[in-house]
Design a protein around this motif. Structure first.
Motif, PDB file in Angstrom:
ATOM      1  N   ARG A   4      -8.772  -0.231  -1.955  1.00 53.28           N
ATOM      2  CA  ARG A   4      -9.158   0.970  -1.204  1.00 53.28           C
ATOM      3  C   ARG A   4      -9.933   0.591   0.051  1.00 53.28           C
ATOM      4  NH1 ARG A   4      -9.027   2.857  -6.368  1.00 53.28           N
ATOM      5  NH2 ARG A   4     -11.153   2.290  -6.945  1.00 53.28           N
ATOM      6  N   LYS A   8      -6.788   8.172  -0.665  1.00 51.39           N
ATOM      7  CA  LYS A   8      -5.861   8.156  -1.804  1.00 51.39           C
ATOM      8  C   LYS A   8      -5.122   6.829  -1.758  1.00 51.39           C
ATOM      9  CE  LYS A   8      -5.157  13.127  -1.881  1.00 51.39           C
ATOM     10  NZ  LYS A   8      -4.213  14.215  -1.708  1.00 51.39           N
ATOM     11  N   VAL A   9      -5.718   5.846  -2.382  1.00 54.70           N
ATOM     12  CA  VAL A   9      -5.160   4.491  -2.385  1.00 54.70           C
ATOM     13  C   VAL A   9      -5.156   3.997  -3.821  1.00 54.70           C
ATOM     14  CG1 VAL A   9      -5.435   2.120  -1.554  1.00 54.70           C
ATOM     15  CG2 VAL A   9      -6.048   4.046  -0.069  1.00 54.70           C
ATOM     16  N   SER A  56       0.821  -1.208   0.000  1.00 55.83           N
ATOM     17  CA  SER A  56       0.000   0.000   0.000  1.00 55.83           C
ATOM     18  C   SER A  56       0.858   1.262   0.000  1.00 55.83           C
ATOM     19  CB  SER A  56      -0.930  -0.008   1.208  1.00 55.83           C
ATOM     20  OG  SER A  56      -0.180  -0.030   2.412  1.00 55.83           O
ATOM     21  N   TYR A  66      -7.695  -0.799   2.776  1.00 56.80           N
ATOM     22  CA  TYR A  66      -6.929   0.252   3.454  1.00 56.80           C
ATOM     23  C   TYR A  66      -7.822   0.980   4.462  1.00 56.80           C
ATOM     24  CZ  TYR A  66      -2.975   3.428   3.883  1.00 56.80           C
ATOM     25  OH  TYR A  66      -1.897   4.135   4.364  1.00 56.80           O
ATOM     26  N   SER A 116      -0.072   5.459  -0.040  1.00 54.69           N
ATOM     27  CA  SER A 116      -1.507   5.466   0.198  1.00 54.69           C
ATOM     28  C   SER A 116      -1.825   6.261   1.456  1.00 54.69           C
ATOM     29  CB  SER A 116      -2.031   4.037   0.363  1.00 54.69           C
ATOM     30  OG  SER A 116      -1.849   3.313  -0.834  1.00 54.69           O
TER      31      SER A 116
END
Length: 129
Positions: free
Chosen positions: A81, A73-74, A46, A84, A49
């Protein structure tokens, strides 16, 4: 002495011990951010991110409602997303309840705070709004 009697004696002894009420209390929002950051582990793969969660505390160190993602913001697909965001939400949830000092607890209820979860882990920072 039976096991029940021993456990009862141990429990009574522990209850009789005096512990400072605010031995591990957090006194500032910087300390709150550091405590929450210590719980953060970004998902694998990640890099670069970020997710920002918005939330409010109660005086007892728990949340008023669930945290809300306010910035994501991934890289990758929707599944990446969501993973995360889920990891950030879990990090926050796993750190609670926090122990606030009486002064911090008095001023914290209902105020909206944000916490930005970044990869790598060392970049996480708390921001008060």
């Amino acid at each position: 002495m039976s096991n029940t009697a021993r456990l009862s004696a141990i429990a009574s002894a522990l209850l009789a011990m005096s512990f400072p009420a605010d031995a591990a209390s957090l006194n500032t929002m910087n300390e709150v951010g550091a405590a929450l950051q210590a719980c953060w582990t970004p998902p694998a793969n990640s890099e670069n991110s970020t997710v920002t969660l918005s939330f409010s505390f109660k005086r007892d160190g728990t949340l008023i409602g669930p945290p809300k993602p306010t910035g994501i913001k991934v890289g990758g697909n929707d599944k990446a997303r969501q993973a995360y965001v889920d990891a950030a939400t879990a990090a926050l949830r796993n750190c609670l309840p926090l122990s606030f000092s009486p002064t911090l607890a008095q001023g914290i209820p209902g105020k909206v705070f944000t916490l930005q979860f970044n990869s790598p882990k060392s970049n996480a920072k708390a921001v008060k709004q």
